[in-house]
Every structure is written in C-alpha cells, then in structure tokens.
Design a protein around this motif. Structure first.
Motif, PDB file in Angstrom:
ATOM      1  N   ALA A 120       1.156   6.543   1.599  1.00  0.00           N
ATOM      2  CA  ALA A 120       2.121   7.033   0.613  1.00  0.00           C
ATOM      3  C   ALA A 120       2.251   6.045  -0.546  1.00  0.00           C
ATOM      4  O   ALA A 120       2.280   6.438  -1.720  1.00  0.00           O
ATOM      5  N   ALA A 121       2.339   4.760  -0.214  1.00  0.00           N
ATOM      6  CA  ALA A 121       2.478   3.744  -1.255  1.00  0.00           C
ATOM      7  C   ALA A 121       1.259   3.740  -2.164  1.00  0.00           C
ATOM      8  O   ALA A 121       1.381   3.580  -3.382  1.00  0.00           O
ATOM      9  N   LEU A 122       0.076   3.939  -1.599  1.00  0.00           N
ATOM     10  CA  LEU A 122      -1.145   3.946  -2.392  1.00  0.00           C
ATOM     11  C   LEU A 122      -1.111   5.067  -3.429  1.00  0.00           C
ATOM     12  O   LEU A 122      -1.467   4.872  -4.594  1.00  0.00           O
ATOM     13  N   HIS A 123      -0.670   6.250  -3.020  1.00  0.00           N
ATOM     14  CA  HIS A 123      -0.556   7.369  -3.959  1.00  0.00           C
ATOM     15  C   HIS A 123       0.440   7.027  -5.073  1.00  0.00           C
ATOM     16  O   HIS A 123       0.237   7.379  -6.238  1.00  0.00           O
ATOM     17  N   LEU A 124       1.498   6.347  -4.691  1.00  0.00           N
ATOM     18  CA  LEU A 124       2.503   5.965  -5.680  1.00  0.00           C
ATOM     19  C   LEU A 124       1.932   4.952  -6.666  1.00  0.00           C
ATOM     20  O   LEU A 124       2.182   5.016  -7.878  1.00  0.00           O
ATOM     21  N   TRP A 125       1.145   4.001  -6.180  1.00  0.00           N
ATOM     22  CA  TRP A 125       0.532   2.991  -7.062  1.00  0.00           C
ATOM     23  C   TRP A 125      -0.427   3.656  -8.055  1.00  0.00           C
ATOM     24  O   TRP A 125      -0.448   3.310  -9.235  1.00  0.00           O
ATOM     25  N   VAL A 126      -1.235   4.597  -7.548  1.00  0.00           N
ATOM     26  CA  VAL A 126      -2.184   5.290  -8.426  1.00  0.00           C
ATOM     27  C   VAL A 126      -1.441   6.061  -9.506  1.00  0.00           C
ATOM     28  O   VAL A 126      -1.805   6.028 -10.688  1.00  0.00           O
ATOM     29  N   ALA A 127      -0.368   6.746  -9.106  1.00  0.00           N
ATOM     30  CA  ALA A 127       0.425   7.502 -10.075  1.00  0.00           C
ATOM     31  C   ALA A 127       1.051   6.580 -11.108  1.00  0.00           C
ATOM     32  O   ALA A 127       1.155   6.923 -12.291  1.00  0.00           O
TER      33      ALA A 127
END
Length: 209
Positions: A120-127
């Motif tokens: 989840a955090a990875l998706h947030l970082w990409v966004a």
C-alpha cells in the motif's frame, strides 16, 4: 438535586469520562475506513482507490467517509500511517523483553516490508511522484515512519550506535529489507529471503558485537 454518583464521589474527584455510543461508533467507522483504504490501495493501486470505493468496502456512506477525511489525500496518508503505527506496535510486542536472537529480529523486520502495508505504501509513494498535494504529506510520513522503524531496530538488535559502523549496519538492514519487499511484489521470494536473512544475522553479529 444531586445524583447518587455525584454524592458518592469524593471531593475533588473528577467524574468518569462519558464515552457515548455515538463516539464509539465514530471511532469504529474511522478505523474501518482506514483499514479499507489500505486494503484498496494494496489491491487496486492509487488510480483504483477512490473515496467511494473505500467507503463501499468499509460499509459506510461516502458522506460519512468525507466527514472523517475531507480529501482523498487525507484518507490515504492517514491509513498508511495508522497501519504503520500498528505494525510498529506489533513488532515491539513480539519481543517485549528484548530479543537475544538477532536472526529472529532480522526476520521480523523483513516481514514489515513484505506485507500489505508495504504494498500500500509503495502505491502511495508512486502516486506522490505525480500528485503535488500528496507529495509533502507522504515525504513527511515516510521520514517519520523510517525514524521510528530505525529506533525499534536499534533497540531490538541491542545496537550501540556509538560503535563505528553500527548505525550504518542497522540502516543497511532496513534498506535490504525494503529491497526484498520490492522483489516479493512480483514473485514469491520466500526461499531466497530466508537465506538472505540468515546471512544478514551473521553480518550483524560481526558489526554490532
């Protein structure tokens, strides 16, 4: 006329706090939204995780979701922060009296980066790379979570950061764990991860004394 509870209370004693059913429901709704947001982000990524999708998964109205979190950015940064705090607490509770077995600590730290929180955090970082409103919040959150994780690692490993190379060794462990988490996104990396964990435990024994 005073009530029985008021008469029985000692002078100067504060009344017991009133936890109304409404407050309890609000707290429960907020937690469901946070958990649903993390699950949606991990499964669908940023593009597929709207407030409406999260609200539906949590079983609440979109209006209720926006009452707790006025913007999408508020919701998702709060969600990842919430789970990060939960995982930090869980990690400490695994070793309430400290941990003599550094290999167990290394494995527990690696697990932090191979679960739904990291995804989840990875998706947030990409966004955050493309979302101007999201970037400063995620940057601040990542810095805070990183500092807390580092402190926990130092405590559990019994590392003396005054010892030359100790701080860098702990940080290297966390960077390595993040890399294993990335590798695990595409394939099941369990077997190789076990070998890496065993080797890092040996290296830390040498580096930390």
């Amino acid at each position: 006329m005073s009530t029985t509870a008021e008469r029985d209370r000692l002078p100067g004693q504060d009344p017991k706090p009133d936890r109304s059913p409404k407050q309890d429901r609000s707290r429960a709704t907020r937690q469901r939204l946070l958990e649903a947001a993390v699950a949606c982000l991990a499964e669908h990524g940023w593009a597929g995780s709207t407030v409406a999708v999260v609200a539906e998964r949590a079983g609440v109205s979109r209006g209720a979701a926006q009452h707790h979190f006025p913007t999408r950015e508020d919701l998702f940064t709060a969600a990842v922060e919430y789970v990060a705090e939960q995982r930090s607490s869980a990690l400490r509770e695994l070793f309430p009296d400290g941990a003599a077995d550094r290999r167990a600590v290394v494995r527990a730290l690696v697990d932090l980066y191979t679960g739904p929180l990291f995804r989840a955090a990875l998706h947030l970082w990409v966004a955050a790379c493309d979302e101007e409103q999201l970037r400063p919040r995620v940057t601040e959150l990542e810095a805070r979570v990183g500092r807390e994780t580092h402190r926990i690692a130092v405590d559990l490993l019994g590392a003396d950061e005054k010892r030359p190379g100790a701080r860098e060794s702990v940080q290297g462990l966390l960077d390595m764990a993040r890399g294993l988490g990335l590798a695990n996104l595409l394939t099941d990396d369990t077997a190789r991860r076990e070998r890496v964990v065993a080797q890092w435990a040996v290296l830390l024994e040498e580096a930390l004394g």
